[in-house]
Design a protein around this motif. Structure first.
Motif, PDB file in Angstrom:
ATOM      1  N   PRO A  94       0.833  -1.210   0.000  1.00 46.47           N
ATOM      2  CA  PRO A  94       0.000   0.000   0.000  1.00 46.47           C
ATOM      3  C   PRO A  94       0.866   1.258   0.000  1.00 46.47           C
ATOM      4  CG  PRO A  94      -0.812  -1.578   1.609  1.00 46.47           C
ATOM      5  CD  PRO A  94       0.524  -2.086   1.153  1.00 46.47           C
ATOM      6  N   LEU A  95       0.468   2.230  -0.792  1.00 47.94           N
ATOM      7  CA  LEU A  95       1.210   3.484  -0.904  1.00 47.94           C
ATOM      8  C   LEU A  95       0.637   4.584  -0.017  1.00 47.94           C
ATOM      9  CD1 LEU A  95       1.672   3.448  -4.776  1.00 47.94           C
ATOM     10  CD2 LEU A  95       3.385   2.892  -3.038  1.00 47.94           C
ATOM     11  N   ARG A  96      -0.525   4.368   0.533  1.00 53.50           N
ATOM     12  CA  ARG A  96      -1.177   5.305   1.451  1.00 53.50           C
ATOM     13  C   ARG A  96      -2.318   4.553   2.124  1.00 53.50           C
ATOM     14  NH1 ARG A  96      -5.309   7.903   1.515  1.00 53.50           N
ATOM     15  NH2 ARG A  96      -4.437  10.027   1.600  1.00 53.50           N
ATOM     16  N   PRO A  97      -2.938   5.118   3.157  1.00 53.09           N
ATOM     17  CA  PRO A  97      -4.135   4.473   3.721  1.00 53.09           C
ATOM     18  C   PRO A  97      -5.251   4.384   2.691  1.00 53.09           C
ATOM     19  CG  PRO A  97      -3.257   6.099   5.243  1.00 53.09           C
ATOM     20  CD  PRO A  97      -2.517   6.291   3.957  1.00 53.09           C
ATOM     21  N   GLY A  98      -6.106   3.401   2.863  1.00 56.62           N
ATOM     22  CA  GLY A  98      -7.249   3.261   1.975  1.00 56.62           C
ATOM     23  C   GLY A  98      -8.255   4.373   2.196  1.00 56.62           C
ATOM     24  N   ILE A  99      -8.765   4.929   1.107  1.00 52.30           N
ATOM     25  CA  ILE A  99      -9.806   5.958   1.145  1.00 52.30           C
ATOM     26  C   ILE A  99     -11.151   5.246   1.139  1.00 52.30           C
ATOM     27  CG2 ILE A  99     -10.785   7.951  -0.037  1.00 52.30           C
ATOM     28  CD1 ILE A  99      -8.008   8.380  -1.331  1.00 52.30           C
ATOM     29  N   LEU A 100     -11.992   5.510   2.139  1.00 48.12           N
ATOM     30  CA  LEU A 100     -13.212   4.734   2.305  1.00 48.12           C
ATOM     31  C   LEU A 100     -14.304   5.155   1.334  1.00 48.12           C
ATOM     32  CD1 LEU A 100     -13.548   3.878   6.072  1.00 48.12           C
ATOM     33  CD2 LEU A 100     -11.991   3.001   4.330  1.00 48.12           C
ATOM     34  N   TYR A 101     -15.409   4.487   1.443  1.00 45.71           N
ATOM     35  CA  TYR A 101     -16.550   4.603   0.532  1.00 45.71           C
ATOM     36  C   TYR A 101     -17.227   5.967   0.681  1.00 45.71           C
ATOM     37  CZ  TYR A 101     -18.681   3.010   4.915  1.00 45.71           C
ATOM     38  OH  TYR A 101     -19.036   2.888   6.235  1.00 45.71           O
ATOM     39  N   GLY A 102     -18.543   6.055   0.481  1.00 41.96           N
ATOM     40  CA  GLY A 102     -19.227   7.340   0.387  1.00 41.96           C
ATOM     41  C   GLY A 102     -19.169   8.222   1.603  1.00 41.96           C
ATOM     42  N   ILE A 103     -18.766   7.693   2.773  1.00 43.11           N
ATOM     43  CA  ILE A 103     -18.640   8.556   3.943  1.00 43.11           C
ATOM     44  C   ILE A 103     -17.414   9.459   3.826  1.00 43.11           C
ATOM     45  CG2 ILE A 103     -19.878   6.991   5.457  1.00 43.11           C
ATOM     46  CD1 ILE A 103     -17.204   6.079   6.611  1.00 43.11           C
ATOM     47  N   SER A 299     -25.310   8.281   4.883  1.00 44.76           N
ATOM     48  CA  SER A 299     -23.927   8.467   5.322  1.00 44.76           C
ATOM     49  C   SER A 299     -23.697   8.121   6.781  1.00 44.76           C
ATOM     50  CB  SER A 299     -23.483   9.914   5.069  1.00 44.76           C
ATOM     51  OG  SER A 299     -23.351  10.160   3.690  1.00 44.76           O
ATOM     52  N   THR A 300     -24.721   8.202   7.604  1.00 42.76           N
ATOM     53  CA  THR A 300     -24.518   7.937   9.036  1.00 42.76           C
ATOM     54  C   THR A 300     -25.667   7.102   9.585  1.00 42.76           C
ATOM     55  OG1 THR A 300     -25.588  10.047   9.578  1.00 42.76           O
ATOM     56  CG2 THR A 300     -23.189  10.024   9.535  1.00 42.76           C
ATOM     57  N   ALA A 301     -25.327   6.228  10.507  1.00 39.46           N
ATOM     58  CA  ALA A 301     -26.311   5.454  11.271  1.00 39.46           C
ATOM     59  C   ALA A 301     -25.633   5.048  12.570  1.00 39.46           C
ATOM     60  CB  ALA A 301     -26.826   4.259  10.484  1.00 39.46           C
ATOM     61  N   GLY A 302     -24.963   3.873  12.557  1.00 39.95           N
ATOM     62  CA  GLY A 302     -24.268   3.431  13.759  1.00 39.95           C
ATOM     63  C   GLY A 302     -23.161   4.377  14.191  1.00 39.95           C
ATOM     64  N   THR A 303     -22.488   5.016  13.237  1.00 36.72           N
ATOM     65  CA  THR A 303     -21.449   5.982  13.605  1.00 36.72           C
ATOM     66  C   THR A 303     -22.029   7.125  14.426  1.00 36.72           C
ATOM     67  OG1 THR A 303     -21.790   7.003  11.443  1.00 36.72           O
ATOM     68  CG2 THR A 303     -19.920   5.520  11.666  1.00 36.72           C
ATOM     69  N   LEU A 304     -23.239   7.536  14.091  1.00 35.91           N
ATOM     70  CA  LEU A 304     -23.867   8.641  14.806  1.00 35.91           C
ATOM     71  C   LEU A 304     -24.359   8.215  16.175  1.00 35.91           C
ATOM     72  CD1 LEU A 304     -24.700  11.552  14.785  1.00 35.91           C
ATOM     73  CD2 LEU A 304     -26.750  10.938  13.497  1.00 35.91           C
ATOM     74  N   PRO A 345     -29.305  14.254  10.366  1.00 40.47           N
ATOM     75  CA  PRO A 345     -28.137  13.445  10.743  1.00 40.47           C
ATOM     76  C   PRO A 345     -27.016  13.460   9.711  1.00 40.47           C
ATOM     77  CG  PRO A 345     -29.785  12.013   9.811  1.00 40.47           C
ATOM     78  CD  PRO A 345     -30.356  13.418   9.766  1.00 40.47           C
ATOM     79  N   HIS A 346     -26.820  14.573   9.040  1.00 39.76           N
ATOM     80  CA  HIS A 346     -25.833  14.639   7.954  1.00 39.76           C
ATOM     81  C   HIS A 346     -24.455  15.014   8.484  1.00 39.76           C
ATOM     82  CE1 HIS A 346     -29.280  15.501   4.843  1.00 39.76           C
ATOM     83  NE2 HIS A 346     -29.457  14.386   5.522  1.00 39.76           N
ATOM     84  N   PHE A 347     -23.973  14.275   9.473  1.00 41.10           N
ATOM     85  CA  PHE A 347     -22.693  14.604  10.105  1.00 41.10           C
ATOM     86  C   PHE A 347     -21.514  14.342   9.168  1.00 41.10           C
ATOM     87  CE2 PHE A 347     -25.445  15.140  13.448  1.00 41.10           C
ATOM     88  CZ  PHE A 347     -24.871  15.261  14.704  1.00 41.10           C
TER      89      PHE A 347
END
Length: 505
Positions: A94-103, A299-304, A345-347
């Motif tokens: 890996p050349l950098r951390p993985g960039i996550l999905y739509g969040i 974009s948010t559920a359990g994270t919120l 909840p658009h954090f």
């Protein structure tokens, strides 16, 4: 005893199972992990310290179980969060951390750049989708724009489960279902890569070999066996993103079925017989050859809920079941409607149906009479409003689901599930499943012929409670939902201006 291994890397937890040929789970293992948010809108994970380390640890634990020692591992399947973007060099480093999905919403300027270069109509014609924060292509372009030395060194751009498969087999692959989110690099009609007009962002040879999730990618190598405990030579499938794998586990295999996954965010998959293009919903291939999906996600559920548990002073050191059980018990002290509180909840911005990375959260209606229970209730109901808003996109295009199967840890939160049904009027049936890891095992069993067709996968599934409308709270929630929609519209321009100023600083 013939056995199948499934391992899923989620946003906050990795889970693995060993399953026999009848679909009975014989062993389980799990590991917790976190995310990194180095800047506003940036959400990342380390591919080795999180993805591969968790996979190896969970696999090793599963292989030391009595079931694994007494049986024969016939195939391995894995899934992970996605679509993620990970540049790796020729040695798969890996050349950098993985960039996550739509969040992860960092690439909103690259969305505009790609649309300008190709034209929105060409983007839509090619990929069957508009560009959003869920699109992987703009994130690849972001690496090119902001980290040119990494882009130059990148041999491949892979996603999370593709990285795991490469570490297991040495073969760099991506399933069609995941590639369908690498717009605008994937042509939905021909089901092939097409980077015409995007050559400044990516070269064709930097994109992995394509196949279906049920295809065999290769077999476990000597090195991978040493690190994971898996037997050398066991077949490994291409695999899928976690949401399709979870849908398989919930028996969502036929047209008309919709999976509603309550996780760190929420995700919806409706199975279709042909690709259906839409400006709001995502169209992509599904797990099985000849199947497609219309997908949506918030974009948010359990994270919120974890965030509000922390803010309200709940003990974060306890297990997830205890933590969210305590939050639910607190919220139940407030009635439906939370005494007039309403949360947007658009954090982390919002995905379906507004696809607005600049939107941010808001809590309105506060007074000195409100307490912790009202805030907890408003947060849980706010998530339900966002889910209902996303589900409305299916109604808008005439694709109302015939059956909704709910999965994920959030199904244990009755305020989530009941509020969604009360707002939408649509019943839900809870699928009793070990989640995406079970789906991974089913995909592996299908790949080697142990499950001969899609309908046979239903023999591995179990269904639980049906959630119907509760008339005692539905009227309040439906009235609040109209206000929820108005709240977003009222704040959208303000949030966009403020985000632009923060970015310029």
């Amino acid at each position: 005893m013939e056995l199948f291994v499934g391992i899923d890397i989620g946003t906050f937890e990795t889970k693995g199972v060993v399953v026999d040929a009848e679909g009975v789970v014989r062993a389980r293992a799990r590991r917790r992990h976190g995310i990194s948010t180095p800047r506003q809108g940036h959400v990342e994970q380390d591919a080795d310290l999180v993805w591969w380390s968790d996979f190896a640890a969970v696999s090793s634990e599963l292989m030391s179980s009595d079931a694994a020692r007494d049986g024969t591992i016939a195939a391995v399947g894995c899934s992970a969060i996605g679509p993620c973007v990970l540049p790796v060099d020729a040695g798969l480093r890996p050349l950098r951390p993985g960039i996550l999905y739509g969040i992860d919403t960092r690439a909103f300027r690259e969305i505009g750049e790609l649309e300008e270069n190709l034209g929105r109509e060409e983007v839509f014609r090619r990929s069957g989708n508009a560009l959003t924060s869920q699109s992987a292509g703009p994130k690849v372009a972001w690496v090119r724009n902001n980290e040119p030395e990494i882009a130059a060194a990148a041999r491949w751009y892979v996603t999370a489960h593709g990285y795991l498969v490469a570490r297991l087999t040495g073969r760099v692959t991506m399933d069609h279902g995941t590639a369908g989110y690498f717009h605008p690099f994937y042509d939905l009609d021909s089901q092939s890569w097409d980077v015409t007009g995007c050559e400044n962002a990516v070269r064709r040879e930097q994109l992995p070999e394509l196949g279906w999730a049920t295809d065999i990618a290769g077999t476990v190598t000597d090195e991978a066996a040493r690190l994971t405990g898996l037997p050398v030579g066991v077949p490994v499938v291409f695999g899928a993103v976690d949401a399709p794998a979870e849908a398989v586990s919930a028996t969502v295999v036929n047209p008309g079925d919709l999976m509603l996954m309550y996780g760190s965010s929420t995700y919806m998959i409706k199975v279709t017989e042909a690709p259906l293009r839409g400006k709001v919903l995502w169209s992509a291939p599904y797990v099985f050859p000849g199947t497609f999906v219309l997908a949506a996600g918030t974009s948010t559920a359990g994270t919120l809920t974890r965030w509000v548990a922390d803010v309200l002073g709940l003990d974060l050191s306890v297990s997830d079941d205890e933590l969210f059980g305590g939050l639910l018990a607190l919220a139940e002290q407030s009635p439906p409607g939370a005494h007039g509180l309403l949360l947007l909840p658009h954090f982390s911005g919002e995905r379906t149906p507004v696809h607005d990375p600049t939107s941010r959260g808001a809590l309105v209606g506060l007074s000195l009479e409100h307490g912790r229970a009202d805030i907890a209730r408003a947060v849980l109901e706010g998530v339900a409003h966002s889910v209902a808003h996303a589900l409305s996109a299916y109604d808008d295009v005439g694709e109302t689901p015939e059956r909704i199967l709910a999965v994920g840890g959030g199904t244990k939160n009755r305020i989530f599930t009941q509020s969604v049904t009360d707002i939408t009027g649509s019943p839900q049936t809870i699928a009793l499943t070990d989640g995406a890891a079970l789906g991974d095992a089913a995909i592996a069993a299908f790949a080697v012929g142990r499950l001969p067709d899609r309908d046979s996968i239903k023999d591995w599934g179990r269904l639980g409670e049906r959630i119907d409308v509760d008339t005692s709270g539905a009227a309040v929630l439906r009235s609040d939902h109209a206000d929820y929609l108005e709240l977003y519209r009222s704040l959208s321009a303000l949030n966009a201006r403020r985000m632009e100023r923060r970015h310029d600083r």
